[in-house]
Enzyme design. Structure first.
Site, PDB file in Angstrom:
ATOM      1  N   HIS A  38      26.344  77.078  54.039  1.00 45.21           N
ATOM      2  CA  HIS A  38      26.279  77.228  52.583  1.00 45.21           C
ATOM      3  C   HIS A  38      27.492  78.010  52.105  1.00 45.21           C
ATOM      4  O   HIS A  38      28.218  78.585  52.907  1.00 45.21           O
ATOM      5  CB  HIS A  38      24.989  77.933  52.153  1.00 45.21           C
ATOM      6  N   ASP A  39      27.691  78.022  50.808  1.00 43.32           N
ATOM      7  CA  ASP A  39      28.759  78.800  50.202  1.00 43.32           C
ATOM      8  C   ASP A  39      28.259  79.313  48.859  1.00 43.32           C
ATOM      9  O   ASP A  39      27.082  79.151  48.515  1.00 43.32           O
ATOM     10  CB  ASP A  39      30.041  77.963  50.057  1.00 43.32           C
TER      11      ASP A  39
END
Length: 146
Positions: free
Chosen positions: A68-69
């Site tokens: 994820h970011d």
């Protein structure tokens, strides 16, 4: 956002996928969210770039990663993907992963208060890892999540 609802809505459960590299694995994990319109392509690019810079900070347990970011990297709506690999891939820090849960969260509150607790609950039972690895159909994964 529930893990189960998101996976069904985004058609984002992929089992026994082939990947030679960690980049390929992350791509297989995030691509269903791109295809579903949950994230922009640049979100995938940001995860790859951040992993190269900081290492795979999102490996949660042996064999389990949650790529994820940040929301501003291209998240359109809160969503999850769920991918198992035929054989593990090696990440830059040497850890092997064969289960990936993609996360796209529109805020840190969603990330911390909704997403992470659902993942922790799913993998709280050590037997869950084996059941997930043996699953042959999306229905088996859905059954585990219910």
């Amino acid at each position: 956002m529930t893990l189960l609802e998101s996976l069904i809505e985004n058609n984002s459960i992929l089992l026994k996928q082939k990947a030679e590299t960690w980049e390929e694995a992350v791509n297989k994990c995030i691509k269903p969210l791109v295809d579903a319109g949950a994230v922009e392509q640049r979100y995938l690019d940001a995860i790859i770039k951040k992993t190269n810079e900081l290492g795979p900070f999102y490996i949660l347990a042996p064999g389990l990663a949650m790529p994820h970011d940040r929301p501003e990297s291209g998240v359109i709506k809160d969503s999850f993907s769920f991918v198992t690999l035929e054989k593990p891939v090696v990440f830059p820090d040497g850890q092997e992963v064969d289960i990936l849960i993609g996360l796209a969260a529109t805020s840190s509150d969603i990330h911390n208060e909704e997403a992470i607790p659902q993942i922790v609950m799913l993998f709280d039972d050590e037997a869950a890892f084996e059941k997930i690895r043996k699953a042959e159909s999306t229905d088996e994964i859905i059954g585990l999540l219910k």
